[in-house]
Each structure stands twice: as C-alpha cells, then as structure tokens.
Design a protein around this motif. Sequence first.
Motif, mmCIF file in Angstrom:
data_model
loop_
_atom_site.group_PDB
_atom_site.id
_atom_site.type_symbol
_atom_site.label_atom_id
_atom_site.label_comp_id
_atom_site.label_asym_id
_atom_site.label_seq_id
_atom_site.Cartn_x
_atom_site.Cartn_y
_atom_site.Cartn_z
ATOM 1 N N ALA A 77 -5.380 9.159 2.429
ATOM 2 C CA ALA A 77 -4.172 8.808 3.163
ATOM 3 C C ALA A 77 -3.736 9.948 4.075
ATOM 4 O O ALA A 77 -3.795 11.123 3.694
ATOM 5 N N PHE A 78 -3.258 9.570 5.260
ATOM 6 C CA PHE A 78 -2.721 10.522 6.231
ATOM 7 C C PHE A 78 -1.419 9.954 6.797
ATOM 8 O O PHE A 78 -1.272 8.736 6.923
ATOM 9 N N ALA A 79 -0.515 10.853 7.120
ATOM 10 C CA ALA A 79 0.706 10.479 7.826
ATOM 11 C C ALA A 79 0.587 10.936 9.273
ATOM 12 O O ALA A 79 0.229 12.085 9.544
ATOM 13 N N ARG A 80 0.872 10.036 10.196
ATOM 14 C CA ARG A 80 0.752 10.367 11.612
ATOM 15 C C ARG A 80 1.989 11.149 12.063
ATOM 16 O O ARG A 80 3.117 10.671 11.922
ATOM 17 N N LEU A 81 1.773 12.343 12.573
ATOM 18 C CA LEU A 81 2.826 13.201 13.094
ATOM 19 C C LEU A 81 2.612 13.399 14.595
ATOM 20 O O LEU A 81 1.520 13.126 15.111
ATOM 21 N N PRO A 82 3.630 13.881 15.312
ATOM 22 C CA PRO A 82 3.426 14.133 16.749
ATOM 23 C C PRO A 82 2.291 15.106 17.029
ATOM 24 O O PRO A 82 1.602 14.985 18.042
ATOM 25 N N GLN A 83 2.070 16.069 16.123
ATOM 26 C CA GLN A 83 1.050 17.096 16.366
ATOM 27 C C GLN A 83 -0.303 16.769 15.723
ATOM 28 O O GLN A 83 -1.229 17.566 15.794
ATOM 29 N N GLY A 84 -0.442 15.615 15.072
ATOM 30 C CA GLY A 84 -1.710 15.253 14.438
ATOM 31 C C GLY A 84 -1.493 14.416 13.195
ATOM 32 O O GLY A 84 -0.476 13.727 13.063
ATOM 33 N N CYS A 85 -2.448 14.471 12.266
ATOM 34 C CA CYS A 85 -2.405 13.668 11.048
ATOM 35 C C CYS A 85 -2.332 14.598 9.835
ATOM 36 O O CYS A 85 -3.196 15.463 9.653
ATOM 37 N N LEU A 86 -1.304 14.431 9.015
ATOM 38 C CA LEU A 86 -1.092 15.260 7.841
ATOM 39 C C LEU A 86 -1.837 14.671 6.657
ATOM 40 O O LEU A 86 -1.612 13.511 6.280
ATOM 41 N N ALA A 87 -2.735 15.455 6.042
ATOM 42 C CA ALA A 87 -3.539 14.983 4.912
ATOM 43 C C ALA A 87 -2.675 14.880 3.659
ATOM 44 O O ALA A 87 -2.139 15.879 3.178
ATOM 45 N N LEU A 88 -2.550 13.676 3.115
ATOM 46 C CA LEU A 88 -1.771 13.431 1.906
ATOM 47 C C LEU A 88 -2.650 13.316 0.674
ATOM 48 O O LEU A 88 -2.152 13.087 -0.428
ATOM 49 N N GLY A 89 -3.970 13.449 0.868
ATOM 50 C CA GLY A 89 -4.882 13.429 -0.266
ATOM 51 C C GLY A 89 -5.348 12.045 -0.633
ATOM 52 O O GLY A 89 -5.187 11.075 0.105
ATOM 53 N N VAL A 90 -5.949 11.961 -1.821
ATOM 54 C CA VAL A 90 -6.491 10.685 -2.318
ATOM 55 C C VAL A 90 -5.367 9.848 -2.898
ATOM 56 O O VAL A 90 -4.477 10.351 -3.592
ATOM 57 N N ALA A 91 -5.383 8.556 -2.601
ATOM 58 C CA ALA A 91 -4.366 7.637 -3.102
ATOM 59 C C ALA A 91 -5.051 6.447 -3.769
ATOM 60 O O ALA A 91 -6.200 6.102 -3.452
ATOM 61 N N GLN A 92 -4.344 5.835 -4.703
ATOM 62 C CA GLN A 92 -4.828 4.645 -5.385
ATOM 63 C C GLN A 92 -3.997 3.437 -4.962
ATOM 64 O O GLN A 92 -2.770 3.530 -4.872
ATOM 65 N N ALA A 93 -4.661 2.317 -4.707
ATOM 66 C CA ALA A 93 -3.952 1.072 -4.406
ATOM 67 C C ALA A 93 -3.436 0.499 -5.721
ATOM 68 O O ALA A 93 -4.159 -0.168 -6.464
ATOM 69 N N THR A 94 -2.163 0.791 -6.044
ATOM 70 C CA THR A 94 -1.628 0.450 -7.356
ATOM 71 C C THR A 94 -1.037 -0.951 -7.416
ATOM 72 O O THR A 94 -1.001 -1.558 -8.486
ATOM 73 N N GLU A 95 -0.546 -1.459 -6.296
ATOM 74 C CA GLU A 95 0.051 -2.796 -6.298
ATOM 75 C C GLU A 95 -0.309 -3.526 -5.018
ATOM 76 O O GLU A 95 -0.210 -2.972 -3.924
ATOM 77 N N LEU A 96 -0.720 -4.780 -5.174
ATOM 78 C CA LEU A 96 -1.000 -5.640 -4.038
ATOM 79 C C LEU A 96 -0.038 -6.815 -4.108
ATOM 80 O O LEU A 96 -0.013 -7.541 -5.100
ATOM 81 N N GLY A 97 0.796 -6.955 -3.089
ATOM 82 C CA GLY A 97 1.779 -8.029 -3.082
ATOM 83 C C GLY A 97 1.280 -9.215 -2.282
ATOM 84 O O GLY A 97 0.902 -9.080 -1.114
ATOM 85 N N TYR A 98 1.286 -10.373 -2.922
ATOM 86 C CA TYR A 98 0.833 -11.601 -2.254
ATOM 87 C C TYR A 98 2.014 -12.541 -2.047
ATOM 88 O O TYR A 98 2.940 -12.602 -2.868
ATOM 89 N N ARG A 99 1.973 -13.283 -0.963
ATOM 90 C CA ARG A 99 2.964 -14.323 -0.719
ATOM 91 C C ARG A 99 2.266 -15.517 -0.088
ATOM 92 O O ARG A 99 1.575 -15.376 0.910
ATOM 93 N N ARG A 100 2.463 -16.669 -0.725
ATOM 94 C CA ARG A 100 1.809 -17.911 -0.279
ATOM 95 C C ARG A 100 0.300 -17.724 -0.146
ATOM 96 O O ARG A 100 -0.334 -18.228 0.784
ATOM 97 N N GLY A 101 -0.261 -16.968 -1.075
ATOM 98 C CA GLY A 101 -1.705 -16.798 -1.125
ATOM 99 C C GLY A 101 -2.259 -15.743 -0.196
ATOM 100 O O GLY A 101 -3.455 -15.455 -0.232
ATOM 101 N N ALA A 102 -1.410 -15.119 0.623
ATOM 102 C CA ALA A 102 -1.884 -14.102 1.571
ATOM 103 C C ALA A 102 -1.419 -12.722 1.118
ATOM 104 O O ALA A 102 -0.327 -12.578 0.565
ATOM 105 N N LEU A 103 -2.247 -11.712 1.365
ATOM 106 C CA LEU A 103 -1.890 -10.342 1.021
ATOM 107 C C LEU A 103 -0.766 -9.878 1.946
ATOM 108 O O LEU A 103 -0.933 -9.813 3.165
ATOM 109 N N HIS A 104 0.374 -9.544 1.352
ATOM 110 C CA HIS A 104 1.593 -9.273 2.104
ATOM 111 C C HIS A 104 1.831 -7.776 2.299
ATOM 112 O O HIS A 104 2.277 -7.340 3.359
ATOM 113 N N ASP A 105 1.560 -6.979 1.270
ATOM 114 C CA ASP A 105 1.716 -5.533 1.380
ATOM 115 C C ASP A 105 0.890 -4.851 0.298
ATOM 116 O O ASP A 105 0.531 -5.462 -0.711
#
Length: 338
Positions: A77-105
């Motif tokens: 994961a990276f956060a986009r900053l005006p001066q570039g991309c800040l490295a936030l390290g390794v992240a895990q997809a802990t929750e997948l939100g679905y609505r009406r059968g589609a992946l929402h967030d």
Amino acid sequence: MAVEIGLWSVVEEPEALALAGPGAALLTDADTAYAVGSDTLVVIATTATGTEMTLPGPFPDLVEERLGTVLRPAVHAFARLPQGCLALGVAQATELGYRRGALHDIRLRFEAPVPPDLLGRVTPGLGWLDLVGHDPAGAMERFIADWYGEAPAAKEPAHSGEPAALRAFRRAAAGRPEVYGVSTQIFEESLAGRPDGLLTFGQAGDGVFTLVMEPDRDDPRLWYDGLSDRLLPERERLGGYLLHSTLARAAMDGPLGGMAFVDRPQARRIVAPLRQVPLRPMRWPCLFSRCYAGPGTVVLIGEDDTDWFEMYVGVRHPGLLRRLRKLGLDWESFTDSR
C-alpha cells in the motif's frame, strides 16, 4: 532484481508500481492506481488512517478477482502525496463489503501502523484542522476545497464591504453552490434594512430563524433571530461560526451519511477515531453542537442537556459508513449510495 522500498519512504509512482513485478497489469482511475502481478498487488490511494485504508468500488475486474478469493496476494500500500508515493508497507485485505452481489469496498489493514508524525501527510483533507486555532477562515477555505473537490470555473463574487471571513467564504464557494447550504443557508449577499442596524446574512433552511451580524467589523459578533424571544448570541464570532456551520452542513446536507439519536456511550464510540474541531459549540441544531472530523468524515453531535444526542454524519465515499453501520444505531435516515 527484486525491487525493495523502505517503509515510510517516498518514491515516484512508477517505482511503487514496479513492486508488482515484471509484466504486471497497470490499472488506474481518478483516485487509485493498481499494479497486479502474479503474486503481488500494489495499490496507491489518496487517503489512509493510522491502521487501515478503505478502497471504494467499483473495482477493475482483475483487482476484484484477486482480492475476492480465499488465497489473496500480498498488498503493498502507498499513499499518494504531492511529492510522490509514501510506502505504508504490506497490508491485508481484512474485509470485503458486498452490496447487491457486487464488491462495494475493500478494507486493507497495515501490518505496521502509520506513525503519528506521518499521519497528517496520508490524510489529506485534515490539514485544515491545524489552522483552526489561529486562522479559521483559512481552515474553512481548505476544508471546502478538500471536501467538495475541484470547483468549476466561476467568477469570484465581489463584496468588498463585507467582513473578511465572509469574503473568504464566498471565494471558497465560488462555483460550488452547494456550499451555501440547505439545512442552514448563507445568503449570496448580506441584507441591510433592520431597525437595529444589523445585517442579515443567512437563515435556517426551514425559515425558523435568520442569522444577523454587526456591520463593518473585521470579525463581527452574530446572533440568531427566531430561536428565542430575543436575539440569541452565537458563541464564536463570524470567522469561527462560518467554519463550524460549513462543517455542520457537510454532515447534514451531503448525499452520503445519515442522522440518528444516540446515547452517551454510542456517541463516545462514534467520535473515538475522530478529532474534535477546536471551536466553542454552536447553539444550533442543539444548544451544544460540536463537530468532529476524520479522513473523509464529518460528524455533528448535538446536545440539549440530556442523555440523548442528535448525530449527523457526512462522508466522502460509502466505505466510510461501514463502521457506523455495525454499531446497531436506530437511524432516522441513512444513505450509503449516491
């Protein structure tokens, strides 16, 4: 040779995307960039909190395919900053939100929390909070620019005789008519003609009260006319009030969010991850009305000397409402899609 990027370092976007490996598929939209490799996924987004990042859908098919399976790839994961991309390290997809059968967030949780001294850099939209104590008008202008996005071209209103804070409000609202409000409305031009010499500059959306201020002052006092049998003074002067009421309208008038009555423990849980805006409480919609802010979130909590509170919340994208949906609140209104 494998690409290595140190935690919390800032790199150019191509270097960040290269972490996905040779031949990775590059997928981008207005706010988010993805690189999908054989066993690694890179995401560059605009906001994050101290421990997680919520990605709003819709998602490219390949991203949904990789993160929607049981064996999910590592996410860098990276956060986009005006001066570039800040490295936030390794992240895990802990929750997948679905609505009406589609992946929402998708909620990503970082292995290492973002240090407090870096947090302000990865939460654009909260920098205005640091200005509130000494420059509420400047804080208001920055909040409006962050919350409402790029404004269409519009001529800046010319009201040279108005107080500086009101001129700042009109500059920020130029091309953004929604900033003038629904629950409360700021007039496009202040009105004279009252017997007491005060100027009328706004009103409640339902017309119950008008907002009046002293004329010809840099930062005038203001009152509500209609909430009491006499003029009711606001606690902040005009500069602080315009910021506070702008935040309140973001919580009350926006397309995403809701309103509920909450008890004291619920109110504490709601505002726990947020920062209180350091202004004295407004007298409307409740006698003590305070605003709290987080990345892409504004909450208004109103108290009338009781154990129950009015709570209004506005957010920038639906994924930010997931935490509130889990609290089991009795919502009077709730909208989680545009």
